[in-house]
Scaffold this active site. Sequence first.
Site, PDB file in Angstrom:
ATOM      1  N   GLU A   1       0.826  -1.210   0.000  1.00  0.00           N
ATOM      2  CA  GLU A   1       0.000   0.000   0.000  1.00  0.00           C
ATOM      3  C   GLU A   1       0.862   1.263   0.000  1.00  0.00           C
ATOM      4  O   GLU A   1       1.942   1.288   0.608  1.00  0.00           O
ATOM      5  CB  GLU A   1      -0.887   0.014   1.252  1.00  0.00           C
TER       6      GLU A   1
ATOM      7  N   ASP B   1      -7.766  -4.919   8.456  1.00  0.00           N
ATOM      8  CA  ASP B   1      -7.319  -3.645   7.868  1.00  0.00           C
ATOM      9  C   ASP B   1      -7.127  -3.740   6.360  1.00  0.00           C
ATOM     10  O   ASP B   1      -6.342  -2.990   5.777  1.00  0.00           O
ATOM     11  CB  ASP B   1      -6.021  -3.181   8.550  1.00  0.00           C
TER      12      ASP B   1
END
Length: 365
Positions: free
Chosen positions: A66, A237
């Site tokens: 990410e 998450d």
Amino acid sequence: MARNTTPTDISTLYLGAPDVARIVARKGLPVCIAGVADRIHADFLRWSEFDKTPRVANHSLDGVIELMPISDADWYSFKYVNGHPKNTQLGVSTVMAFGVLADVATGAPRLLAELTLPTAIRTAAMSAVAARTLARKNSRVMALIGNGAQSEFQAIAFRDIVGIRTLRVYDVDPRATAKLVRNLHDQGLEVIACESTAEAVRGADIVTTITADKQLATIITPEMIEPGMHFNGVGGDCPGKTELHADVLHAASVFVEYEPQTRIEGDLQQMPADFEVIELWRVLSGQAAGRTSDAQVTVFDSVGFAIEDYSALHFLNDTARELGIGDVIQLVPQMNDPKDLFATIGPAGDLQRAPARSSIATISA
Ligand SMILES: NC(=O)c1ccc[n+]([C@@H]2O[C@H](COP(=O)([O-])OP(=O)(O)OC[C@H]3O[C@@H](n4cnc5c(N)ncnc54)[C@H](O)[C@@H]3O)[C@@H](O)[C@H]2O)c1
């Protein structure tokens, strides 16, 4: 061609893993957690000043990589972070990270730093800042489910910022629990190793889930809920990766960092698009209510938001300069003539005569 103006300094402070570990060791972990928590709280109060976006995620079979950008008028930052739950079987961390702090006025990168350790610190600080507002004021017992790399940081943040004195800990891997018990033996916490999640959760004021498993897990199920509990769900998450049963969210008031990102990544991904949540900054700034009764069940559906890394990068930048730790590097070229990039590959080169790398301690001395 010679320049007729003094060039703006665009050198970069580089902090590798040993530098960041030294900074934390020199300052002390509790000071670092408190420092980062203060900055996160202050930066969340400046919410409208930030140019915000959900992070950009590249998914693969076993993990995710990410990029997390954010900026205000003066500073731009990003973090590169991965999440690969199977990595520990290869002798590699589940989560690894590095990040950059750049000057908005010129775009020059001014700090390049390892962020694996700071990620654990800022995640723990964020969780504790949320729990300080959302958990019952007299919370003293916390269940800690998932005893891997992040867990000690959560324990110390909750001890210092929330007042937790007893930890009831559980991990499917008994070696992880044994490591946690060993690492916390002299930290002023009573640590009780439990045989199951249900046993650990029983009687706890706060429940932190910080497990790593790339699946829609239901580590916490509705029958484990007790009135007044605060759930700090950290490990759910990423799309396809949860920890809380949907009925736990139904039974609670749910608080999030940045709603557009948590809808995609948090335990919230299981809920309909109109399921009500409150962004934490609104509670911190007094614009929304947090906990309203001792019996209310609250959930902080943590996924990790870029402002927290912005806060941590600033803490690192200031602390490294204060302690004289790190190297100043020429990450991008500083040229005599900024229009003549071609000359930098010529025989004489055209880079400013700054050394490629020098210790910040020498420079600031
Ligand atoms: N929300 C955030 O801001 C944030 C930040 C950092 C990490 N994380 C997440 O936190 C999690 C933990 O990260 P880490 O670095 O400690 O990983 P880690 O791999 O070091 O530790 C995770 C632990 O969870 C345990 N576990 C897995 N399934 C379990 C289950 N069903 N019950 C009990 N224990 C279980 C594993 O055995 C392991 O010991 C990861 O999912 C990571 O993505 C979230």
